[in-house]
Design an enzyme around this catalytic site. Structure first.
Site, PDB file in Angstrom:
ATOM      1  N   ASP A  10     -18.839  14.793 -58.541  1.00 40.32           N
ATOM      2  CA  ASP A  10     -18.138  14.180 -59.503  1.00 40.32           C
ATOM      3  C   ASP A  10     -17.026  13.302 -58.787  1.00 40.32           C
ATOM      4  O   ASP A  10     -16.894  13.351 -57.426  1.00 40.32           O
ATOM      5  CB  ASP A  10     -17.238  15.626 -60.200  1.00 40.32           C
TER       6      ASP A  10
ATOM      7  N   GLU B  64     -46.468  10.407 -36.722  1.00 38.02           N
ATOM      8  CA  GLU B  64     -45.284  10.678 -37.808  1.00 38.02           C
ATOM      9  C   GLU B  64     -43.987  10.407 -36.862  1.00 38.02           C
ATOM     10  O   GLU B  64     -43.146   9.784 -37.529  1.00 38.02           O
ATOM     11  CB  GLU B  64     -45.084  12.196 -38.300  1.00 38.02           C
TER      12      GLU B  64
END
Ligand code: GLA
Length: 731
Positions: free
Chosen positions: A533, A613
């Protein structure tokens, strides 16, 4: 001048770049809301019509005028119990038991800039900010109410709040005090609210407003995963790029309520503020109560237009200036890599590998303190567990820095386990009803942040850790909802204050720590995004978006979050495949594209990566550095309509000068012999030609916006594509 008061008509006009907000005090002193929307070039009081509606009574002094009723007029901040039967903005209990509030205009002041709030987060002043304060008074109960309007013209945002002052000599008890109340006389609206759960936050749901009341909110003591303090009202035909949209975002991290009422005549009222359930606040003579701020915005350019207003104000007026333009480190977090099972040696192995791949910070998550080998014990004891680590925190931090990485640490300050030295020493520091066993969640209790001694203890305990090792970052967690919200330090009649005082205590602790460590970055977290928020964003430039790190799920979570909050605030990491929450397998490239649209990082065990990777991750990080400014500062566009397209998700960023753009597309459903994924781009300059990176080809902005772009067909599970556009000349 963005605030004007016309002395003849009494009309207040608040103007932003593309919106107008008007109100006026009428002859009886009632502050009427006149208009909020696109600019009109004139006064809008002609929209109000007066009529005698049955069962909508008249104020005593106007009883001969049966067309005048508080129940039918649009009001700026409606009082309870005196004739407006719609949702009140304010309710106050007087000593004689009355709950009525009748507010009349007293005066106003217009000022440049804005005053800071002392104990709540607030929207920071911009150069052009102006403030209107309108004072209303209930002279029967001696209550003054100051309505504050801070206007941010270029961001198209008006920030509202209310301050209640007891000017009499009897105590008053505030039972409801909204931050904003907005009446829309005309219009049929849909509401979009953002619901969810742990591991699936801020999911937009669009509903037609029914007659009567619709409401969303949280009584969990936190803004919550379940209902974000942000709602959008939009016209029934609004799309991502067209139509009128209004937003109301509460800058608050505790209990909140967003209410909408469509009344007998089809008018709509929106009220937002601290949740009144369980709330009461005693205001002694001379005392004042300040509500949290609410950020209102209007856009005629659909949901994307509205989102960009919020992104803009959050990036520039909510986030601390320290982090507004600073680059955020690409971090690796130990949680999904090791959970509680680590020592310094393992963490250093992670750090070495992370450094080789180009990462910039290592964050040591839960488990480094007290007796914390699982989530049943230790919270509250912020003392380094040197036995588990095998060294001091300073030694670990020094070695990590020697590798060329920054270092971050996890805390969950507002919580305590019963199995902790802190709880054994201070059982009364936990929130709990007298004579009742409190609810446990994750086996933990909530500390009573309404107590100054608790806040002081936490400040000292955290400083003791932060002072003894070089720590650039803190992850601030909050892993349960608050129940049994009872403080042993407050009298019986003041228990209604605990939930709000709790938030004030948390904000105070954050504020004190940031004053002492101005360069510390605090990443907010609450089991992922349970406190995502504007209140937390004032202190924390980024917030871990969700404990669900599955890339495909993140598409929904990050899209939902994007309606109110910019990508630069969304903590997003590449995690392992199969994912730990869902077991889903996704390509590494797709995981990276999705995490890049947030504050990029990794949350996996680097020792389990293959060499190929590792090479791919190196490339991802260097790509991210090429795009990070564009992502952090660019304009954001969702390229698919909510709920319409089921096969892919697409979104893009456009640089402020429109010379660069990054388009992202992820297939969520690959079909045999399927259509080409086609999207119309947004925000490009029609005059420019854009070169598509990797292809020796350019298209005009006009073509890409009107004709769009078709991606090739893709195969396998969850493939993704990224398109980098650079303007080469003017068309
Ligand atoms: C919460 C956070 C996670 C992790 C754990 C540690 O769930 O959201 O990221 O920090 O706590 O206990």
């Amino acid at each position: 001048m963005s605030i004007l008061h016309n002395e003849q008509t009494g009309i207040f006009s608040l103007e932003t770049a593309h919106s107008l907000y008007q109100m006026k005090a009428d002859a009886t002193g009632v502050l009427l809301h006149l208009y909020y929307g696109g600019k009109t070039g004139g006064d809008m009081d002609y929209l109000i019509r007066y009529t005698d509606r049955g069962f909508s009574g008249n104020p005593y002094e106007l009883s001969s005028n049966r067309g005048y009723s508080l129940d039918t007029l649009p009001q700026e901040y409606s009082g309870n119990g005196v004739g407006d039967f719609r949702l009140p903005a304010v309710q106050v209990l007087s000593e004689n038991g009355s709950r009525s509030v009748d507010l009349r205009f007293v005066g106003y002041a217009i000022a440049k800039g804005r005053r800071q709030l002392s104990d709540l987060p607030f929207v920071r002043e911009a150069e052009e900010t102006e403030t209107l304060t309108i004072t209303l008074r209930d002279s029967v109960i001696d209550l003054d109410l100051e309505l504050k309007y801070h206007v941010f013209p270029s961001q198209d945002v008006i920030v509202r709040s209310a301050r209640l002052i007891n000017t009499g000599n009897q105590p008053l008890v505030i039972e409801k005090a909204a931050s904003a109340c907005v009446d829309f006389l005309y219009g049929d609206f849909d509401v979009i609210h953002f619901h969810g759960r742990h591991c699936m936050e801020r999911i937009p749901e669009r509903l037609s407003l029914p007659r009567g009341v619709a409401s969303f909110g949280s009584r969990r003591g936190m803004s919550s995963h379940h209902s974000n303090p942000f709602v959008i009202l939009c016209d029934r035909h609004a799309t991502e790029n067209t139509g009128d949209c209004y937003g109301c975002m509460l800058m608050y991290s505790g209990n909140h309520l967003e209410e909408m009422e469509v009344d007998q005549a089809g008018s709509t009222r929106l009220v937002s503020g601290i949740h009144p359930d369980g709330f009461s606040w005693t205001l002694a003579p001379g005392e004042a109560f300040q509500t949290p701020e609410a950020l209102l915005s209007y856009s005629a350019n659909g949901l994307n237009g509205l989102s960009r207003h919020y992104h803009d104000i959050i990036r520039h007026q909510v986030i601390s200036p320290r982090w507004q333009t600073a680059k955020r480190p690409v971090l690796i977090n130990s949680w999904e890599a090791a959970y509680f099972d680590f020592d310094a040696e393992k963490i250093l192995r992670f750090a070495r590998s992370a450094k080789e791949m180009g990462m910039e910070m290592l964050v040591l998550d839960d488990g480094w303190f007290g007796k914390r080998d699982d989530d049943n014990a230790g919270l509250g004891d912020w003392v380094v567990n040197e036995k588990k680590l095998g060294c001091s925190m300073q030694e670990l931090s020094d070695q990590i820095h020697a590798l060329g990485l920054e270092f971050g640490l996890w805390f969950e300050p507002e919580m305590v386990n019963e199995d902790s030295d802190l709880y054994r020493a201070h059982p009364d520091w936990a929130l709990a009803d007298p004579d009742r066993k409190p609810m446990l969640a994750r086996n933990q209790l909530v500390l009573d942040m309404s107590r100054q001694d608790v806040v002081d203890y936490l400040f000292d305990a955290m400083c003791a850790v932060l002072d003894h090792a070089k720590i650039e970052y803190v992850k601030w967690d909050f892993n349960r909802s608050i129940s049994n919200c009872y403080s042993h330090a407050l009298s019986a009649d003041r228990q209604g204050e605990v939930a709000h005082r709790f938030m004030l205590g948390t904000y105070q602790l954050l504020d004190r720590l940031l004053k002492r460590y101005p360069d510390l970055m605090i990443e907010g977290c609450s089991g992922g995004g349970g406190r995502f928020d504007a209140g937390m964003l004032y202190y924390c430039p980024q917030i871990w978006c969700s404990d669900d790190s599955d890339a495909v799920e993140r598409l929904e979570i990050q899209r939902g979050t994007s309606y109110g909050y910019p990508a630069s605030t969304m903590g997003a990491h590449v995690s392992a495949s199969p994912n730990h929450q869902t077991g889903r397998m996704t390509p590494l490239s797709t995981r990276s594209i999705i995490a890049q649209s947030g504050t990029f990082g990794y949350e996996l065990n680097p020792e389990k990566l293959t060499d190929a990777e590792k090479e791919e991750i190196k490339k991802q990080i260097s790509d991210y550095h090429r795009f990070e400014l564009l992502i952090a500062e660019g304009s954001y566009y969702r390229l698919t309509e909510l709920d319409e397209n089921k096969d892919f998700e697409a979104w893009m960023f456009v640089s402020p000068d429109q010379k660069e753009a990054l388009v992202n597309l992820v297939m969520t459903h690959v079909r045999a012999n399927g259509p080409f994924p086609h999207i119309r781009l947004q925000g490009l300059n029609p005059q420019y030609h854009y070169r598509l990176e990797g292809e020796n080809i350019a298209h005009s902005g006009l073509a890409l916006v009107n004709g769009g772009f078709a991606f090739p067909q893709m195969h396998r599970d969850y493939p993704a594509a990224q398109l980098h556009l650079v303007a080469i000349d003017e068309a």
